[in-house]
Design an enzyme around this catalytic site. Structure first.
Site, PDB file in Angstrom:
ATOM      1  N   GLU A  37       1.817   9.775  -7.149  1.00  7.32           N
ATOM      2  CA  GLU A  37       1.377   9.330  -6.035  1.00  7.32           C
ATOM      3  C   GLU A  37       2.631   9.495  -5.530  1.00  7.32           C
ATOM      4  O   GLU A  37       3.508   8.126  -5.435  1.00  7.32           O
ATOM      5  CB  GLU A  37       0.116   8.342  -5.719  1.00  7.32           C
ATOM      6  CG  GLU A  37       0.155   7.538  -4.385  1.00  7.32           C
ATOM      7  CD  GLU A  37      -1.120   7.478  -3.466  1.00  7.32           C
ATOM      8  OE1 GLU A  37      -1.872   6.825  -4.384  1.00  7.32           O
ATOM      9  OE2 GLU A  37      -1.312   6.663  -2.277  1.00  7.32           O
ATOM     10  N   GLU A  68      -2.446  11.422  -2.535  1.00  4.45           N
ATOM     11  CA  GLU A  68      -1.720  11.091  -1.475  1.00  4.45           C
ATOM     12  C   GLU A  68      -0.152  11.740  -1.661  1.00  4.45           C
ATOM     13  O   GLU A  68       0.749  10.542  -1.517  1.00  4.45           O
ATOM     14  CB  GLU A  68      -1.692   9.422  -1.417  1.00  4.45           C
ATOM     15  CG  GLU A  68      -3.320   9.444  -0.792  1.00  4.45           C
ATOM     16  CD  GLU A  68      -2.955   8.137   0.081  1.00  4.45           C
ATOM     17  OE1 GLU A  68      -3.902   7.932   0.745  1.00  4.45           O
ATOM     18  OE2 GLU A  68      -2.892   7.255  -0.203  1.00  4.45           O
ATOM     19  N   ASN A 109       0.769  -0.944  -0.181  1.00  2.00           N
ATOM     20  CA  ASN A 109       0.313   0.013   0.177  1.00  2.00           C
ATOM     21  C   ASN A 109       1.444   1.266   0.501  1.00  2.00           C
ATOM     22  O   ASN A 109       1.528   1.828  -1.002  1.00  2.00           O
ATOM     23  CB  ASN A 109      -1.152  -0.429   1.070  1.00  2.00           C
ATOM     24  CG  ASN A 109      -1.744   1.565   1.370  1.00  2.00           C
ATOM     25  OD1 ASN A 109      -1.601   1.822   0.802  1.00  2.00           O
ATOM     26  ND2 ASN A 109      -2.083   0.952   2.979  1.00  2.00           N
ATOM     27  N   PHE A 143      -6.059  -6.021   2.220  1.00  2.00           N
ATOM     28  CA  PHE A 143      -5.870  -4.592   1.875  1.00  2.00           C
ATOM     29  C   PHE A 143      -6.797  -4.273   0.744  1.00  2.00           C
ATOM     30  O   PHE A 143      -6.830  -3.597   0.294  1.00  2.00           O
ATOM     31  CB  PHE A 143      -4.949  -3.792   2.423  1.00  2.00           C
ATOM     32  CG  PHE A 143      -5.318  -2.610   2.757  1.00  2.00           C
ATOM     33  CD1 PHE A 143      -6.433  -2.036   3.817  1.00  2.00           C
ATOM     34  CD2 PHE A 143      -5.328  -1.268   2.533  1.00  2.00           C
ATOM     35  CE1 PHE A 143      -7.083  -1.187   4.404  1.00  2.00           C
ATOM     36  CE2 PHE A 143      -5.633  -0.210   2.751  1.00  2.00           C
ATOM     37  CZ  PHE A 143      -6.951   0.483   3.862  1.00  2.00           C
ATOM     38  N   GLU A 183     -12.875  10.493  -1.514  1.00  2.00           N
ATOM     39  CA  GLU A 183     -12.774   8.794  -1.787  1.00  2.00           C
ATOM     40  C   GLU A 183     -13.646   8.334  -0.034  1.00  2.00           C
ATOM     41  O   GLU A 183     -13.070   8.952   1.210  1.00  2.00           O
ATOM     42  CB  GLU A 183     -11.717   7.971  -1.602  1.00  2.00           C
ATOM     43  CG  GLU A 183     -10.203   8.098  -2.265  1.00  2.00           C
ATOM     44  CD  GLU A 183      -9.313   7.271  -1.380  1.00  2.00           C
ATOM     45  OE1 GLU A 183      -9.392   6.187  -0.654  1.00  2.00           O
ATOM     46  OE2 GLU A 183      -8.183   7.682  -2.572  1.00  2.00           O
TER      47      GLU A 183
HETATM   48  C1  GAL Z   1      -6.024   5.851   0.129  1.00  2.00           C
HETATM   49  C2  GAL Z   1      -5.587   5.615  -0.251  1.00  2.00           C
HETATM   50  C3  GAL Z   1      -5.847   4.726  -1.918  1.00  2.00           C
HETATM   51  C4  GAL Z   1      -6.504   3.171  -0.828  1.00  2.00           C
HETATM   52  C5  GAL Z   1      -7.122   3.351   0.472  1.00  2.00           C
HETATM   53  C6  GAL Z   1      -7.263   2.215   0.995  1.00  2.00           C
HETATM   54  O1  GAL Z   1      -6.183   6.889   1.572  1.00  2.00           O
HETATM   55  O2  GAL Z   1      -5.679   6.817  -1.577  1.00  2.00           O
HETATM   56  O3  GAL Z   1      -5.165   4.730  -2.619  1.00  2.00           O
HETATM   57  O4  GAL Z   1      -5.294   3.399  -0.076  1.00  2.00           O
HETATM   58  O5  GAL Z   1      -6.653   4.828   0.875  1.00  2.00           O
HETATM   59  O6  GAL Z   1      -7.795   1.116   0.545  1.00  2.00           O
HETATM   60 MG    MG Z   2      -1.782   5.252  -0.815  1.00  2.00          MG
END
Ligand code: GAL
Ligand code: MG
Length: 998
Positions: A401, A444, A88, A596, A514
């Site tokens: 990112e 991010e 991640n 995840f 998100e």
């Molecule tokens: C956010 C991010 C996504 C993914 C998500 C968690 O912070 O932008 O890319 O990591 O969290 O699944």
């Molecule tokens: Mg990320």
């Protein structure tokens, strides 16, 4: 074809010597500028099998043996030893930006290029759709160019490098890890390879280098055409001109060339710009509900009228603007019902075909989505064509990112070029798509001068669209000085969003980039979010995280990905026997972030998760409300459309088992309007609780749904249930043993208290599941306190038969920090036993998974029929999309196969159910009111004992849970937990149920 005699790039090769993989300032060399002219038609496709070898590092000598690799595709799923890895935030290698590791898998792809003889005199261009992460191009051993950005195409001019009618050897070298990897640290699988199509095309040397279209909702159409020459003449020959037509209708124009470089031979290949300006009367505007498109053809003509170059694109007339704190499309404040979508496929890892993209979007449309954020990079050009055509609002996100090193990179001047390059090339490519309504600077990556530089470029180049960037918005949702026109937080609490909208301080639309993290069994409280969004000015929606569960199909025997050879090996969310959905760690990665990566609302084979149905209902274009006296009210919840494209049928479900149906005629209603309509049925006076459902279907074929497709099923209750009366004792004695356990011929395990569920991903990552374990809820120790056998007395006063009566069992269930007192009263009733239960939870058990009974049946039951919510899985905080009715499903299909086994298959609001076996006695259970019920082949501990489905062994009997209370699901794996109203509070819980044999 396999010709190892072709020399590899020698050490002196400048492309290798330059070491562009550790030079962030170098974003490209020899690459052509990005533009919006679609060259796919008429091009020579270069997809297929290429000679391939994987080097341990970019500067390692080529010369080993060649195998083959399919293009487009990632080599990580094509039989090499370099396998997919999932992390991640953490970078996959230990090196600080801009460094890359010495061990750096590098794929060398080679093939012959047979250049058509008819291309003599034409300009010849190579287009590589996407390469991860640095691309080096050689033709016949000669360096041609370099490109970075794993998710945008790179074009190289091969005129004079290749010979029309001749054969050349094209080599594409793809370096996996580079300086650019530090700004491509998105949360998904790491792969390597050429992941989008490669093609070769030819144009006239004098060509349309770019076409920019602005089409407004009042019919105003402006087309700017840039004309360039490949080489030689610096002036457009006399008499050349440009024409345009829209759906075949010639456009009146003032196609004068500006800035013709006729006088000045010092200027570059830029020859001039022709402008077409027209007004289309009676224009049909574009919006996501009615994506009206026109075909725009622009032609560059020679003086004799023949056509030197053509550009075709579909255009949509629409306006996007922010007025006050509202984002408006064509003047309407639209709700953004969005999802984040990655490029993913369970066989190819990254490469998605046109059909795949179409299937993704069609599914989203059918479930009420109207927006996509291309998290976190520009998608294949076809996706935008499809979004234009099917109707989606797109937030187009640049491939930036730098999550792991965000703070360092955002202000690092060495990466300045890369930021501007990535954002500007995305805008140059996608600017003509009506679907794209917002640009995003990436994800991010903290917030720094590099972002502001990119934002400045976008604002100048495309003033017609807002810009967003979460990292900037974070500095202050209302801050006018940050590079974000939208307040676009991620995973903000609903409380904070509402408070902001009510604060009087809000200056920008609030649309979460998100929210509602869909990992495992999740998306609790989605309906609460939307109730607030729809009723709070200033809130306009958001993008669910995310579309895909990124499970890669893997053979269990050798742990290898199945790659492109495995089509058809998966279905219904469960990998076929011998295969499983791999998540982080399954390819032997030492460094990974586990499951995840499985956090989407569809399974890896695109089967919708139950949460999709929740969304479908929340987004329903047709809503119904009860009117006390006048019947019911229908409301049109669309922004642009009437009901003419919809039809439906009514359904009245009565508790006594009857379902009445009849056709529905939807009234003519404009968006936002409501109308009272009479009840479609004479509601029978008997039959108990009654629910009216409107099954809304598509009346005539839509691009995304054939006529007859159900798109929502809004429901209202017409009559409440009668409360369950006290038991009427009857029948033979109930058998309860000295341990206080019910003995019943159809039960393999007697009903006992249950406070625990197999933790969901939200439970685990949100931190509640570890507390449950610490409290001992997963292993409560039951101790019987007393078993009292009373001679009962029937309601009618009839004296009881011998040995007949109520048995009361008191038991204690001890955890590590507290004890629950549990009482069960078993009363014989007509055909079975009534169980009245209560449990007193001490304050130490402040927040448990459930309070209820669990028992197990003998083998054989394979069908569940129930009156309650369904047919799909539902939970207390995810129950808006499962209408009350009479449902039935095979027991094996009740279970939802979330990638990491966890609590699943629950049904909310169940009033009654029967379990039946072919040719044998069935089991009927009546509940005292709507309860959470689950019937499964697995115990909670079976689910926690394994990490993947292929390890689960179904039990022959059924494990049945009847819950007085069940904790909501929330979204705490990344974001807010469920709301307090969905928690199971300490104190006394009571519930009753009756078990009968039938
Ligand atoms: C956010 C991010 C996504 C993914 C998500 C968690 O912070 O932008 O890319 O990591 O969290 O699944
Ligand atoms: Mg990320």
């Amino acid at each position: 074809m396999n010709d190892p005699s072709i020399p590899g790039p020698r050490p002196a090769d400048p492309l290798i010597a330059l070491r562009p993989w550790e030079a962030p300032e170098v974003t490209s060399w020899g690459r052509l500028p990005m533009n919006a002219v679609d060259r796919r038609t008429g091009a020579l496709p270069l997809d297929g099998d290429w000679r391939f070898q994987l080097l341990p590092a970019p500067d390692a000598p080529v010369g080993g043996s060649w195998s083959t690799a399919y293009v487009p595709g990632a080599w990580t799923v094509q039989g090499t030893d370099d396998l997919p890895q999932y992390t991640n935030v953490t970078m996959p290698f230990r090196a600080f930006p801009p460094e890359s590791p010495a061990a750096d898998p590098t794929g060398v792809y080679e093939r012959e290029l047979d250049v058509p003889a008819e291309w003599a005199g034409r300009r010849i261009v190579l287009q590589v759709g996407a390469a991860e992460s640095v691309l080096l191009v050689h033709v016949d051993g000669r360096p041609v160019g370099v490109s970075k950005d794993s998710h945008l195409a790179a074009e190289f001019d091969l005129t004079g490098v290749v010979r029309p009618g001749g054969r050349s050897v094209l080599r594409l070298t793809v370096v996996k890890w580079s300086d650019a990897t530090h700004i491509e640290d998105q949360d998904h699988w790491w792969h390597g390879g050429i992941t989008r199509s490669v093609l070769l095309y030819a144009t006239d040397p004098f060509r349309l280098a770019d076409v920019t279209v602005r089409a407004r909702r009042d019919g105003d159409l402006r087309v700017d055409c840039q004309v360039r020459n490949a080489a030689g003449d610096r002036a457009l020959p006399d008499g050349w001109y440009v024409t345009g037509d829209l759906d075949g209708e010639p456009l009146a124009q003032d196609a004068e060339f500006d800035r013709l470089n006729t006088e000045d031979d010092r200027v570059s290949d830029f020859l001039g710009e022709a402008r077409i300006h027209a007004t289309v009367s009676g224009v049909r505007t574009w919006n996501a509900e009615q994506p009206e498109l026109y075909g725009l053809t622009v032609r560059l003509h020679r003086a004799d009228g023949t056509v030197a170059d053509t550009s075709y694109q579909r255009v949509g007339f629409r306006d996007v603007e922010i007025v006050g704190r509202d984002l408006l499309v064509n003047g309407e404040r639209v709700f953004v019902r969005g999802v984040n979508r990655h490029d993913f496929h369970p066989l190819t890892g990254r490469t998605v075909s046109y059909d795949d993209m179409r299937a993704d979007l069609v599914l989203l449309k059918r479930f009420g989505f109207n927006a996509i954020r291309t998290s976190h990079y520009p998608n294949d050009p076809a996706l935008y064509d499809l979004a234009d055509e099917l109707g989606f609002y797109v937030v187009d996100e640049a491939d930036i990112e730098s999550h792991d090193h965000a703070h360092e990179i955002a202000d690092d001047p060495r990466y300045l070029n890369a930021f501007v390059d990535r954002v500007s090339r995305m805008v140059l490519r996608d600017k003509n798509h009506p679907s794209v309504i917002i640009w995003s600077l990436g994800n991010e990556s903290d917030y720094g001068a590099n972002h502001d530089a990119a934002a400045g470029w976008v604002r100048r180049h495309d003033p017609t669209r807002p810009l967003q960037y979460e990292g900037a918005a974070k500095r202050g949702w209302a801050d006018p000085d940050v590079a974000s026109d939208i307040a676009c937080p991620m995973y903000a609490s609903l409380e904070d969003c509402v408070a902001h909208a009510l604060s009087g301080e809000q200056t920008k639309p609030l649309i979460q980039c998100e929210y509602s993290h869909a990992m495992g069994n999740s998306n609790g409280t989605l309906a609460d979010h939307w109730a607030a969004i729809e009723s709070t000015p200033g809130l306009q929606g958001g993008f669910i995280w995310e579309f895909w569960d990124h499970g890669i199909l893997q053979r269990v025997s050798d742990g290898r990905p199945v790659g492109r050879a495995g089509a058809g090996l998966y279905d219904n969310g469960v990998a076929a026997p011998g295969h499983r959905w791999a998540y982080g760690g399954d390819f032997g990665e030492a460094l990974h972030d586990g499951a995840f990566v499985a956090d989407g609302i569809v399974f890896p084979d695109r089967t919708p998760k139950p949460a999709m149905y929740e969304h479908r209902e929340i987004a329903a274009p047709v809503r119904i409300r009860c009117l006390r006296h006048e019947g019911i009210v229908l409301a049109n919840h669309q922004h642009f459309r009437g009901f003419d494209w919809l039809t439906g049928s009514w359904e009245l479900a009565l508790a006594d088992g009857r379902t009445l149906t009849g056709p529905a005629v939807l009234p003519e209603l404009c968006p936002g309007e409501t109308a009272a309509v009479p009840l479609p049925f004479e509601v029978p006076a008997d039959g108990g609780e009654a629910w009216l459902t409107l099954r809304v279907t598509v009346a005539e074929d839509q691009a995304w749904a054939p006529a007859g497709t159900e798109i929502c099923a809004p429901q209202i209750r017409i009559r409440a249930a009668d409360p369950l009366g006290p038991p009427v004792p009857a029948g033979p004695a109930v058998e309860v043993d000295d341990e206080g356990l019910l003995r019943h011929p159809l039960l393999a395990a007697a009903p006992v208290l249950s406070l625990w569920r197999a933790p969901t991903d939200n439970d685990d990552l949100g931190g509640i599941a570890p507390r449950w374990r610490a409290w001992g809820l997963d292993r409560l120790v039951r101790k019987v306190v007393s078993v009292r056998r009373d001679g009962g007395r029937s309601e009618t006063g009839v004296p009881p038969a011998e040995g007949w009566g109520t048995v009361t069992v008191l038991a204690e269930y001890a955890g590590t920090v507290g004890v629950v007192r549990h009482r069960q009263e078993f009363t014989p009733v007509e055909g079975g036993v009534r169980v009245d239960e209560s449990a007193e939870l001490p304050p130490e058990f402040a927040d448990v998974a459930r309070v209820g009974s669990v028992f197990e049946t003998v083998a054989g039951f394979d069908l569940l029929e129930w009156f309650g919510q369904g047919p799909w899985e539902s939970y207390p905080d995810r129950a808006a999309g499962a209408p009350v009715g009479h449902h039935s499903l095979p027991v094996d299909e009740l279970f939802t196969p979330y990638l990491r086994p966890q609590e699943s298959g629950g049904r909310h609001g169940v009033r009654r159910f029967t379990l039946s076996a072919p040719d044998a006695a069935g089991l009927a259970v009546e509940l005292d009111g709507p309860r959470q019920v689950s019937v499964s082949r697995y115990r909670a501990e079976d689910l926690t004992a394994v990490t993947h489905h292929d390890e689960l062994v179904p039990r022959a009997g059924c494990v049945v849970h009847i819950d007085a209370a069940h904790r909501g699901l929330g979204t705490a794996s990344c974001g807010p937990d469920t709301f307090p109203s969905y928690l199971v509070a300490p104190g006394v819980h009571r519930w009753s149920w009756t078990l009968r044999v039938r």
